[in-house]
Design a protein around this motif. Structure first.
Motif, PDB file in Angstrom:
ATOM      1  N   THR A 197      -7.961  13.815   8.203  1.00 42.05           N
ATOM      2  CA  THR A 197      -6.846  12.873   8.241  1.00 42.05           C
ATOM      3  C   THR A 197      -5.550  13.527   7.790  1.00 42.05           C
ATOM      4  N   VAL A 240       2.113  10.916   5.035  1.00 38.47           N
ATOM      5  CA  VAL A 240       1.415   9.844   4.318  1.00 38.47           C
ATOM      6  C   VAL A 240       2.364   8.997   3.478  1.00 38.47           C
ATOM      7  N   SER A 241       3.648   9.328   3.454  1.00 35.13           N
ATOM      8  CA  SER A 241       4.584   8.552   2.641  1.00 35.13           C
ATOM      9  C   SER A 241       4.570   7.088   3.063  1.00 35.13           C
ATOM     10  N   SER A 264       1.818   9.330  -1.172  1.00 33.79           N
ATOM     11  CA  SER A 264       2.001   8.023  -0.560  1.00 33.79           C
ATOM     12  C   SER A 264       2.899   7.126  -1.394  1.00 33.79           C
ATOM     13  N   THR A 324       2.180   5.088   3.364  1.00 28.47           N
ATOM     14  CA  THR A 324       0.932   4.613   3.963  1.00 28.47           C
ATOM     15  C   THR A 324      -0.003   4.164   2.855  1.00 28.47           C
ATOM     16  N   SER A 325      -0.507   2.958   2.935  1.00 29.77           N
ATOM     17  CA  SER A 325      -1.348   2.435   1.857  1.00 29.77           C
ATOM     18  C   SER A 325      -2.742   3.038   1.909  1.00 29.77           C
ATOM     19  N   GLU A 326      -3.410   2.959   0.769  1.00 29.32           N
ATOM     20  CA  GLU A 326      -4.787   3.448   0.679  1.00 29.32           C
ATOM     21  C   GLU A 326      -5.712   2.662   1.599  1.00 29.32           C
ATOM     22  N   ALA A 385       2.959  12.296  11.176  1.00 30.08           N
ATOM     23  CA  ALA A 385       3.534  11.082  10.589  1.00 30.08           C
ATOM     24  C   ALA A 385       3.636  11.155   9.076  1.00 30.08           C
ATOM     25  N   ALA A 437      -8.561   3.512   8.759  1.00 38.94           N
ATOM     26  CA  ALA A 437      -8.477   4.501   9.833  1.00 38.94           C
ATOM     27  C   ALA A 437      -9.655   5.465   9.792  1.00 38.94           C
ATOM     28  N   GLU A 440      -4.878   1.237   4.456  1.00 36.87           N
ATOM     29  CA  GLU A 440      -4.633   1.664   5.836  1.00 36.87           C
ATOM     30  C   GLU A 440      -5.357   2.974   6.128  1.00 36.87           C
ATOM     31  N   LEU A 441      -5.284   3.911   5.199  1.00 33.71           N
ATOM     32  CA  LEU A 441      -5.969   5.187   5.401  1.00 33.71           C
ATOM     33  C   LEU A 441      -7.481   4.993   5.441  1.00 33.71           C
ATOM     34  N   LEU A 477      -2.167  14.092  10.132  1.00 33.69           N
ATOM     35  CA  LEU A 477      -0.890  13.493   9.756  1.00 33.69           C
ATOM     36  C   LEU A 477       0.176  14.533   9.401  1.00 33.69           C
TER      37      LEU A 477
END
Length: 331
Positions: free
Chosen positions: A136, A109-110, A194, A112-114, A107, A120, A116-117, A140
């Protein structure tokens, strides 16, 4: 070594490439006897071109022409030579493309917020640490390696992030015997990816200057905020101590107690306090008490890369080159 080979190595070196990276890119099959074969000499140049991101046509004429010249941005490091800039960018993109061929797409990391990471990662561990970040990234489809061969002669970068075909790869460069510093470097590069700081075919090369927190441009500050939020939960963590003249042992004891309670890896918490108080020597000394032993971070990074890469998807030439620049024989 025949005169033609010596001249070719001098040409590569004069373009800004380091002796170690030239030796790493030199194919293992080359021998003195091959120097008498025109086809072998041509294949040597094509192999070097693939590995270093050079123009094959130019290199056949013993002239170095980098494929990607103007698409690397150096942060907190002055690079006076256009050739050095082109050498690093071409090297980074050629390595990234090899890594992408051996890595599932994922997927990425573009966008994707900090937060959210962080959420997870915290599902499976008490805090965001270096190993969690590595796992991670690979999950990804973002390969992470630690270069054991540096492409330029006399530069000391910490890390580099590359984008190509909408995908990102992170190349770590600075050695560390503790995971906390490397966790920040990696989180910072993830931040660049990101936040969309790179266009396709572009690279950002970073040097981190902890003693000058106001240095850097807006992108660097943005990537710093991303990294801090990912690692601690806050872009500006409010870290205080009730002891003014704390030492390395007392700092280690405090962060080992308080870090997990707040979802922060203890080594990261120590470095955050150092950033706030400029007590870098104390914080760095505390790392020896926070971790059970010193370990070369690069070995762990490249051991994971060795297991995650699908080597069958790579040509023998690319696989040999990656194994060399990752020093997989020493892992």
């Amino acid at each position: 070594m025949d005169a033609d080979t010596k001249q070719l190595k001098r040409t590569l070196k004069s373009a800004g490439l380091s002796d170690p990276v030239i030796e790493a890119a030199w194919p293992a099959w080359w021998s003195e006897s091959a120097s008498s074969s025109p086809s072998a000499k041509a294949e040597l140049r094509f192999s070097l071109a693939r590995r270093l991101g050079l123009s094959p046509k130019a290199l056949v004429g013993d002239r170095v022409e980098f494929v990607w010249r103007d698409h690397v941005r150096f942060k907190n490091l002055t690079v006076d030579s256009d050739d050095e800039r082109a050498a690093l960018n071409s090297f980074g993109l050629s390595v990234a493309r090899m890594l992408f061929r051996g890595t599932s797409h994922g997927a990425g990391v573009s966008g994707t917020s900090e937060s959210e990471l962080r959420t997870a990662i915290l599902r499976s561990r008490p805090f965001v640490d270096f190993s969690g970040l590595l796992a991670t990234c690979w999950a990804l489809g973002v390969p992470v390696i630690h270069l054991r061969v540096y492409p330029l002669q006399a530069k000391s970068l910490h890390a580099m992030v590359v984008r190509d075909g909408g995908r990102h790869a992170v190349l770590l460069m600075r050695d560390s015997q503790y995971p906390a510093p490397a966790a920040f470097w990696l989180a910072h590069e993830i931040g660049h990816a990101s936040r969309g700081h790179l266009s396709d075919g572009e690279a950002i090369a970073d040097v981190f200057e902890p003693d000058d927190p106001d240095s850097g441009d807006d992108e660097e500050k943005d990537a710093d905020r991303f990294a801090l939020t990912l690692l601690t939960g806050s872009a500006a963590p409010n870290i205080v101590t009730n002891v003014e003249n704390f030492g390395a042992r007392s700092l280690a004891a405090a962060v080992l107690s308080e870090g997990p309670r707040h979802g922060i890896e203890p080594g990261t918490l120590a470095l955050c306090l150092a950033y706030k108080t400029a007590r870098w020597a104390t914080a760095n000394a505390a790392l020896q008490y926070i971790y059970s032993e010193k370990k070369d971070v690069w070995r762990a990074v490249n051991a994971i890369a060795q297991t995650q890469l699908d080597w069958a998807q790579l040509s023998d030439d690319s696989a040999d080159y990656l194994r060399t620049i990752l020093a997989l024989g020493d892992v």
